[in-house]
Design a protein around this motif. Structure first.
Motif, PDB file in Angstrom:
ATOM      1  N   LYS A 286      55.840  -0.367  79.289  1.00  0.00           N
ATOM      2  CA  LYS A 286      55.030   0.890  79.684  1.00  0.00           C
ATOM      3  C   LYS A 286      53.447  -0.421  79.977  1.00  0.00           C
ATOM      4  O   LYS A 286      52.416   0.147  80.546  1.00  0.00           O
ATOM      5  CB  LYS A 286      54.915   1.680  78.739  1.00  0.00           C
ATOM      6  CG  LYS A 286      56.239   2.363  78.495  1.00  0.00           C
ATOM      7  CD  LYS A 286      55.868   3.173  77.608  1.00  0.00           C
ATOM      8  CE  LYS A 286      57.562   3.705  77.435  1.00  0.00           C
ATOM      9  NZ  LYS A 286      57.572   5.125  76.106  1.00  0.00           N
ATOM     10  N   MET A 287      53.072  -0.953  79.014  1.00  0.00           N
ATOM     11  CA  MET A 287      51.540  -1.872  79.366  1.00  0.00           C
ATOM     12  C   MET A 287      51.504  -2.015  79.718  1.00  0.00           C
ATOM     13  O   MET A 287      49.914  -2.006  80.994  1.00  0.00           O
ATOM     14  CB  MET A 287      51.502  -2.161  77.945  1.00  0.00           C
ATOM     15  CG  MET A 287      51.244  -1.868  76.705  1.00  0.00           C
ATOM     16  SD  MET A 287      51.275  -2.453  75.637  1.00  0.00           S
ATOM     17  CE  MET A 287      51.121  -1.536  73.750  1.00  0.00           C
ATOM     18  N   ILE A 288      52.776  -2.995  80.442  1.00  0.00           N
ATOM     19  CA  ILE A 288      52.503  -3.892  81.752  1.00  0.00           C
ATOM     20  C   ILE A 288      52.387  -3.081  82.929  1.00  0.00           C
ATOM     21  O   ILE A 288      51.527  -3.122  83.818  1.00  0.00           O
ATOM     22  CB  ILE A 288      53.223  -4.815  81.658  1.00  0.00           C
ATOM     23  CG1 ILE A 288      53.385  -5.528  81.036  1.00  0.00           C
ATOM     24  CG2 ILE A 288      53.761  -6.061  83.284  1.00  0.00           C
ATOM     25  CD1 ILE A 288      54.724  -6.494  80.433  1.00  0.00           C
ATOM     26  N   ALA A 289      52.590  -2.338  83.419  1.00  0.00           N
ATOM     27  CA  ALA A 289      52.560  -0.851  84.103  1.00  0.00           C
ATOM     28  C   ALA A 289      51.252  -0.425  84.377  1.00  0.00           C
ATOM     29  O   ALA A 289      51.521  -0.074  85.507  1.00  0.00           O
ATOM     30  CB  ALA A 289      54.193  -0.553  84.553  1.00  0.00           C
ATOM     31  N   ALA A 290      50.885  -0.006  83.121  1.00  0.00           N
ATOM     32  CA  ALA A 290      49.597   0.828  83.881  1.00  0.00           C
ATOM     33  C   ALA A 290      48.401  -0.120  83.995  1.00  0.00           C
ATOM     34  O   ALA A 290      47.146   0.118  84.312  1.00  0.00           O
ATOM     35  CB  ALA A 290      48.981   0.967  82.342  1.00  0.00           C
ATOM     36  N   ILE A 291      48.362  -1.432  83.532  1.00  0.00           N
ATOM     37  CA  ILE A 291      48.057  -2.582  83.854  1.00  0.00           C
ATOM     38  C   ILE A 291      47.857  -2.944  85.734  1.00  0.00           C
ATOM     39  O   ILE A 291      47.164  -3.085  86.806  1.00  0.00           O
ATOM     40  CB  ILE A 291      47.802  -3.548  83.405  1.00  0.00           C
ATOM     41  CG1 ILE A 291      47.730  -3.859  81.890  1.00  0.00           C
ATOM     42  CG2 ILE A 291      47.014  -4.891  83.896  1.00  0.00           C
ATOM     43  CD1 ILE A 291      47.941  -4.504  80.786  1.00  0.00           C
ATOM     44  N   ASP A 292      49.171  -3.613  85.722  1.00  0.00           N
ATOM     45  CA  ASP A 292      49.733  -3.583  87.292  1.00  0.00           C
ATOM     46  C   ASP A 292      49.044  -1.935  88.465  1.00  0.00           C
ATOM     47  O   ASP A 292      48.926  -2.431  89.740  1.00  0.00           O
ATOM     48  CB  ASP A 292      51.479  -3.470  87.458  1.00  0.00           C
ATOM     49  CG  ASP A 292      51.381  -4.867  86.784  1.00  0.00           C
ATOM     50  OD1 ASP A 292      50.673  -5.665  87.007  1.00  0.00           O
ATOM     51  OD2 ASP A 292      53.115  -5.209  86.857  1.00  0.00           O
ATOM     52  N   LYS A 293      49.273  -0.639  87.800  1.00  0.00           N
ATOM     53  CA  LYS A 293      49.084   0.034  88.757  1.00  0.00           C
ATOM     54  C   LYS A 293      47.225   0.197  88.960  1.00  0.00           C
ATOM     55  O   LYS A 293      46.863   0.403  90.015  1.00  0.00           O
ATOM     56  CB  LYS A 293      48.819   1.244  87.878  1.00  0.00           C
ATOM     57  CG  LYS A 293      48.422   2.649  88.402  1.00  0.00           C
ATOM     58  CD  LYS A 293      48.962   3.431  87.410  1.00  0.00           C
ATOM     59  CE  LYS A 293      49.115   4.615  88.756  1.00  0.00           C
ATOM     60  NZ  LYS A 293      49.229   6.845  87.695  1.00  0.00           N
ATOM     61  N   VAL A 294      46.260   0.081  87.959  1.00  0.00           N
ATOM     62  CA  VAL A 294      44.348  -0.717  88.583  1.00  0.00           C
ATOM     63  C   VAL A 294      44.797  -1.591  89.209  1.00  0.00           C
ATOM     64  O   VAL A 294      43.685  -2.081  89.709  1.00  0.00           O
ATOM     65  CB  VAL A 294      44.089  -0.236  87.486  1.00  0.00           C
ATOM     66  CG1 VAL A 294      44.125   0.816  86.544  1.00  0.00           C
ATOM     67  CG2 VAL A 294      44.057  -1.305  86.039  1.00  0.00           C
ATOM     68  N   ARG A 295      45.490  -2.812  88.175  1.00  0.00           N
ATOM     69  CA  ARG A 295      44.976  -4.091  89.467  1.00  0.00           C
ATOM     70  C   ARG A 295      45.696  -3.749  90.790  1.00  0.00           C
ATOM     71  O   ARG A 295      44.218  -4.432  91.522  1.00  0.00           O
ATOM     72  CB  ARG A 295      46.581  -5.000  89.099  1.00  0.00           C
ATOM     73  CG  ARG A 295      46.033  -6.483  89.352  1.00  0.00           C
ATOM     74  CD  ARG A 295      46.923  -6.950  88.556  1.00  0.00           C
ATOM     75  NE  ARG A 295      48.353  -6.913  88.493  1.00  0.00           N
ATOM     76  CZ  ARG A 295      49.208  -6.586  89.882  1.00  0.00           C
ATOM     77  NH1 ARG A 295      48.559  -7.894  91.260  1.00  0.00           N
ATOM     78  NH2 ARG A 295      50.798  -6.864  89.792  1.00  0.00           N
ATOM     79  N   VAL A 296      46.332  -3.445  91.313  1.00  0.00           N
ATOM     80  CA  VAL A 296      46.336  -3.302  92.954  1.00  0.00           C
ATOM     81  C   VAL A 296      44.970  -2.377  93.809  1.00  0.00           C
ATOM     82  O   VAL A 296      45.113  -2.432  94.195  1.00  0.00           O
ATOM     83  CB  VAL A 296      47.908  -2.809  93.304  1.00  0.00           C
ATOM     84  CG1 VAL A 296      48.712  -4.028  92.835  1.00  0.00           C
ATOM     85  CG2 VAL A 296      48.098  -1.372  92.789  1.00  0.00           C
ATOM     86  N   ARG A 297      44.683  -1.668  92.640  1.00  0.00           N
ATOM     87  CA  ARG A 297      43.542  -0.441  92.974  1.00  0.00           C
ATOM     88  C   ARG A 297      42.279  -1.955  93.220  1.00  0.00           C
ATOM     89  O   ARG A 297      41.304  -0.969  93.581  1.00  0.00           O
ATOM     90  CB  ARG A 297      43.620   0.816  92.617  1.00  0.00           C
ATOM     91  CG  ARG A 297      45.022   1.062  92.601  1.00  0.00           C
ATOM     92  CD  ARG A 297      44.814   3.080  92.557  1.00  0.00           C
ATOM     93  NE  ARG A 297      43.649   3.017  91.325  1.00  0.00           N
ATOM     94  CZ  ARG A 297      44.560   3.768  89.910  1.00  0.00           C
ATOM     95  NH1 ARG A 297      45.999   3.875  89.867  1.00  0.00           N
ATOM     96  NH2 ARG A 297      43.327   4.185  89.168  1.00  0.00           N
ATOM     97  N   GLY A 298      42.258  -2.561  92.615  1.00  0.00           N
ATOM     98  CA  GLY A 298      41.151  -3.385  91.821  1.00  0.00           C
ATOM     99  C   GLY A 298      40.119  -2.649  91.064  1.00  0.00           C
ATOM    100  O   GLY A 298      39.095  -2.834  90.952  1.00  0.00           O
ATOM    101  N   ASP A 299      40.662  -2.432  90.225  1.00  0.00           N
ATOM    102  CA  ASP A 299      39.871  -1.603  88.951  1.00  0.00           C
ATOM    103  C   ASP A 299      40.191  -2.052  87.648  1.00  0.00           C
ATOM    104  O   ASP A 299      41.007  -3.039  87.965  1.00  0.00           O
ATOM    105  CB  ASP A 299      40.563   0.204  88.863  1.00  0.00           C
ATOM    106  CG  ASP A 299      39.335   0.825  88.269  1.00  0.00           C
ATOM    107  OD1 ASP A 299      38.214   0.125  87.434  1.00  0.00           O
ATOM    108  OD2 ASP A 299      39.500   2.097  88.741  1.00  0.00           O
ATOM    109  N   SER A 300      39.986  -1.328  86.677  1.00  0.00           N
ATOM    110  CA  SER A 300      40.143  -2.492  84.778  1.00  0.00           C
ATOM    111  C   SER A 300      40.565  -0.859  84.217  1.00  0.00           C
ATOM    112  O   SER A 300      40.318   0.287  84.732  1.00  0.00           O
ATOM    113  CB  SER A 300      39.567  -2.961  84.998  1.00  0.00           C
ATOM    114  OG  SER A 300      37.923  -2.239  84.696  1.00  0.00           O
ATOM    115  N   ILE A 301      41.706  -2.001  82.871  1.00  0.00           N
ATOM    116  CA  ILE A 301      41.364  -0.614  82.562  1.00  0.00           C
ATOM    117  C   ILE A 301      41.096  -1.767  81.088  1.00  0.00           C
ATOM    118  O   ILE A 301      41.760  -2.852  80.220  1.00  0.00           O
ATOM    119  CB  ILE A 301      42.504   0.053  82.071  1.00  0.00           C
ATOM    120  CG1 ILE A 301      43.641  -1.110  81.723  1.00  0.00           C
ATOM    121  CG2 ILE A 301      42.831   1.259  83.004  1.00  0.00           C
ATOM    122  CD1 ILE A 301      45.065  -0.142  81.765  1.00  0.00           C
ATOM    123  N   GLY A 302      40.967  -0.948  79.664  1.00  0.00           N
ATOM    124  CA  GLY A 302      40.405  -1.302  78.600  1.00  0.00           C
ATOM    125  C   GLY A 302      41.697  -1.113  77.121  1.00  0.00           C
ATOM    126  O   GLY A 302      43.369  -0.697  77.998  1.00  0.00           O
TER     127      GLY A 302
END
Length: 440
Positions: free
Chosen positions: A245-261
């Protein structure tokens, strides 16, 4: 023979401070840190310059150096005990966990982060003298920062470094880059080894939250969780279901050029009782300082943390009992292994919050160094989420704190015979025998 008469006016003599030969004199208006007091015996003036903010620890002391796109980074470790087995391979294991380019959810910068020990060891043993560790930068792309040299990246250190120093290394953030943590991780690898040899201390960290994906508190057993479980996936979460679930959350913002904490949880097992000091040097205070010195860190809590404010005293208190071995233990561990600023022998556990990566691939409003409102589209290679690579950094800083506090404790409290009715010596027979063959 009469003493020579000075022809310097009294007022002029009173308004200067004597400096070492060749440095001239300072006016009365000079900062106090640069003035010199001269006694009747005219002792030699001493010029002392202290590094500002680059040294950690008092007994086991680490100074880091270098910048993101300079020639290299590293550390100098002072105060390491002699005759500790140490090779570059010991440090490389931890540096490989920290390095960039590990997976699709980390920065694609390609650095091997290969370390070289330049001093402080002989034939695989520490000598007790300063240990110098160097890691070269090999994948520099200073041109990626040409626009960012002119405009401040939002929520980065660009502006504040200019405000403080009036000059900065514009490529990659200089000292504010997470690349600075290489020196911490190298030193932490040595601290971990000594703590394990001396007292059997084991330090493990793992990702417990990414964005809105939160690992349940009871999902991980602090007594039994292993490094193998943590390292079994690219996000470093010991629970496979939540890791996905965590990897999916990172992938989702990664392809948009965004970031999460996210949040990193750290545990320290087998920490001896009595580590830490009262009042200003409480163990949790030292840990908090260490963790909040990490790049992108924004919060620290130990034990029950902020959730403890939802409980009453009768619900929160850790009641004592005697275990089968005759040791004083606590029924619960809401204190997080620390009471009154001193370790009580239970597992130490705490959490560190990390903000979303500041540099993102989206256009943002900012201000130029010429104080003009501008738009900035940052380039470069950056982590979409810093927490997977922060895991070894958190472990290393915890190890540096515990190592420093362990040395302080032994120096103060084991100089004379212990009160064996209340105290126990640091270390165990098993750990001592493990090290003994290397001390001959």
């Amino acid at each position: 023979m009469a003493a020579p008469v000075s022809h310097t006016p009294v007022a002029a003599r009173a308004s200067t401070r004597l400096l070492p030969h060749g440095l001239g004199a300072l006016p009365e208006s000079a900062p106090a840190s640069l003035r010199f007091s001269v006694g009747r015996r005219r002792r030699a003036a001493r010029l002392e310059v202290k590094a500002s903010g680059n040294v950690f620890g008092n007994h086991f002391q680490v100074a880091t150096y270098g910048e993101s796109h300079g020639g290299g980074v590293g550390c100098v470790i002072s105060g390491c005990p002699p005759r500790i087995p140490l090779t570059e391979a010991d440090m490389q294991v931890e540096l490989d966990r920290r390095r960039p380019g590990q997976s699709r959810i980390t920065t694609p910068r390609k650095e091997t982060d290969t370390c070289k020990i330049l001093s402080g060891t002989h034939e695989g043993m520490t000598t007790g003298t300063p240990i110098h560790v160097f890691v070269p930068n090999t994948d520099q792309r200073g041109g990626d920062y040409s626009e960012m040299a002119k405009a401040y990246r939002p929520s980065h250190a660009d502006a504040t470094y200019d405000f403080k120093y009036g000059v900065r290394a514009v490529q990659g953030g200089g000292r504010s880059s997470a690349r600075e943590t290489i020196g911490r991780v190298a030193a932490g690898a040595l601290a971990k080894k000594i703590l394990k040899l001396k007292s059997g201390v084991e330090i493990l960290a793992f990702v417990s939250k990414v964005y809105q994906v939160v690992l349940p508190e009871d999902a991980v057993d602090y007594e039994t969780v292993t490094m193998e479980q943590i390292e079994s996936n690219i996000v470093r979460c010991p629970d496979p279901e939540y890791a996905e679930k965590m990897i999916a959350a990172i992938d989702k913002v990664r392809v948009r050029g965004d970031s999460i904490g996210g949040v990193v949880t750290c545990i320290a097992r087998n920490v001896p009782r009595g580590i830490g000091s009262p009042v200003f040097d409480k163990l949790e205070a030292e840990l908090a300082k260490a963790m909040l010195s990490l790049p992108a860190s924004k919060g620290f809590e130990i034990g029950s943390g902020f959730a403890g404010t939802d409980l009453t005293g009768s619900e929160h208190n850790d009641e004592f009992y005697m275990d089968e071995a005759g040791n004083v233990r606590t029924q619960t561990n809401r204190s997080g292994g620390v009471q009154g600023g001193i370790s009580n022998g239970e597992i130490i556990y705490f959490k560190v919050a990390f903000k979303p990566t500041a540099t993102i691939g989206k256009k943002q409003n900012t201000v130029s160094r010429e104080h003009q409102d501008v738009e900035l589209l940052a380039r470069g290679r950056h982590d979409p989420c810093v927490v997977p690579r922060a895991v070894p950094m958190v472990e290393s800083m915890a190890a540096l704190v515990l190592m420093d506090q362990l040395m302080a404790h032994i120096a103060q409290c084991e100089m004379f015979p212990l009160n064996l009715a209340l105290q126990e010596p640091i270390g165990s027979a098993s750990s001592a025998s493990e090290l003994a063959p290397n001390l001959s």
